[in-house]
Design a protein around this motif. Structure first.
Motif, PDB file in Angstrom:
ATOM      1  N   PHE A 296      52.910   1.116 -67.270  1.00 14.65           N
ATOM      2  CA  PHE A 296      53.435   2.413 -67.311  1.00 14.65           C
ATOM      3  C   PHE A 296      54.820   1.716 -67.675  1.00 14.65           C
ATOM      4  CE2 PHE A 296      55.885   6.265 -65.665  1.00 14.65           C
ATOM      5  CZ  PHE A 296      55.404   7.218 -66.491  1.00 14.65           C
ATOM      6  N   HIS A 297      55.355   1.224 -66.513  1.00 17.21           N
ATOM      7  CA  HIS A 297      56.444   0.339 -66.654  1.00 17.21           C
ATOM      8  C   HIS A 297      57.063  -0.125 -67.812  1.00 17.21           C
ATOM      9  CE1 HIS A 297      60.021  -1.718 -65.465  1.00 17.21           C
ATOM     10  NE2 HIS A 297      59.538  -2.802 -65.660  1.00 17.21           N
ATOM     11  N   GLU A 298      56.096  -1.128 -68.472  1.00 22.11           N
ATOM     12  CA  GLU A 298      56.468  -1.787 -69.675  1.00 22.11           C
ATOM     13  C   GLU A 298      56.497  -0.901 -70.949  1.00 22.11           C
ATOM     14  OE1 GLU A 298      57.351  -4.909 -69.928  1.00 22.11           O
ATOM     15  OE2 GLU A 298      57.417  -5.069 -67.768  1.00 22.11           O
ATOM     16  N   HIS A 299      55.599   0.182 -70.620  1.00 19.23           N
ATOM     17  CA  HIS A 299      55.635   1.256 -71.827  1.00 19.23           C
ATOM     18  C   HIS A 299      56.919   1.677 -72.117  1.00 19.23           C
ATOM     19  CE1 HIS A 299      54.280   4.151 -74.545  1.00 19.23           C
ATOM     20  NE2 HIS A 299      54.764   5.030 -73.943  1.00 19.23           N
ATOM     21  N   HIS A 300      57.657   2.160 -70.794  1.00 16.34           N
ATOM     22  CA  HIS A 300      59.080   2.617 -70.812  1.00 16.34           C
ATOM     23  C   HIS A 300      60.091   1.512 -71.097  1.00 16.34           C
ATOM     24  CE1 HIS A 300      58.157   6.855 -69.828  1.00 16.34           C
ATOM     25  NE2 HIS A 300      57.393   6.289 -68.870  1.00 16.34           N
TER      26      HIS A 300
END
Length: 122
Positions: free
Chosen positions: A97-101
């Motif tokens: 999720f962090h890397e998606h953002h």
């Protein structure tokens, strides 16, 4: 008394050595060009690794849940491993999720750098 030798973590400049700036480090005020496409690709790759980690840890948690039922003698051990795997799955999901953002942010910066502007009216 003999001279004391001190071992330091950082090396100090010795006489006759050029200053650090001349040894390959220089102070520059010019901005370095950032390859946003490469950064976006990097975050996409890390996001996919996070998704893969989530799937793998989730599958292992399900396996351990099955083993707990199948092997009642060691059920407590399997339940603990199931919980650990579930926690790892949640952590990997959070990383994805962090890397998606981060990927979205790199894409936005790339668009801003190339003159594409988003006009949000509402």
């Amino acid at each position: 008394m003999a001279e004391e030798h001190h071992h330091h973590l950082f090396h100090h400049k010795k006489e006759g050595e050029p200053p650090l700036e001349a040894a390959g480090y220089s102070e520059t005020t010019e901005a370095t060009a950032v390859d946003y496409k490469k950064e976006e690709k990097h975050h996409k790759h890390l996001e996919q690794l996070g998704e893969l980690g989530t799937a793998a840890a989730g599958a292992y948690a399900l396996y351990e849940k099955h083993e707990a039922k199948k092997d009642p003698e060691h059920a407590h051990r399997h339940k603990i491993e199931e919980e650990v795997a579930a926690a790892a799955a949640v952590g990997a999901g959070g990383f994805a999720f962090h890397e998606h953002h981060e990927k979205k942010e790199a894409k936005k910066e790339d668009e801003e750098a190339h003159g594409k502007k988003h006009h949000h009216l509402f």
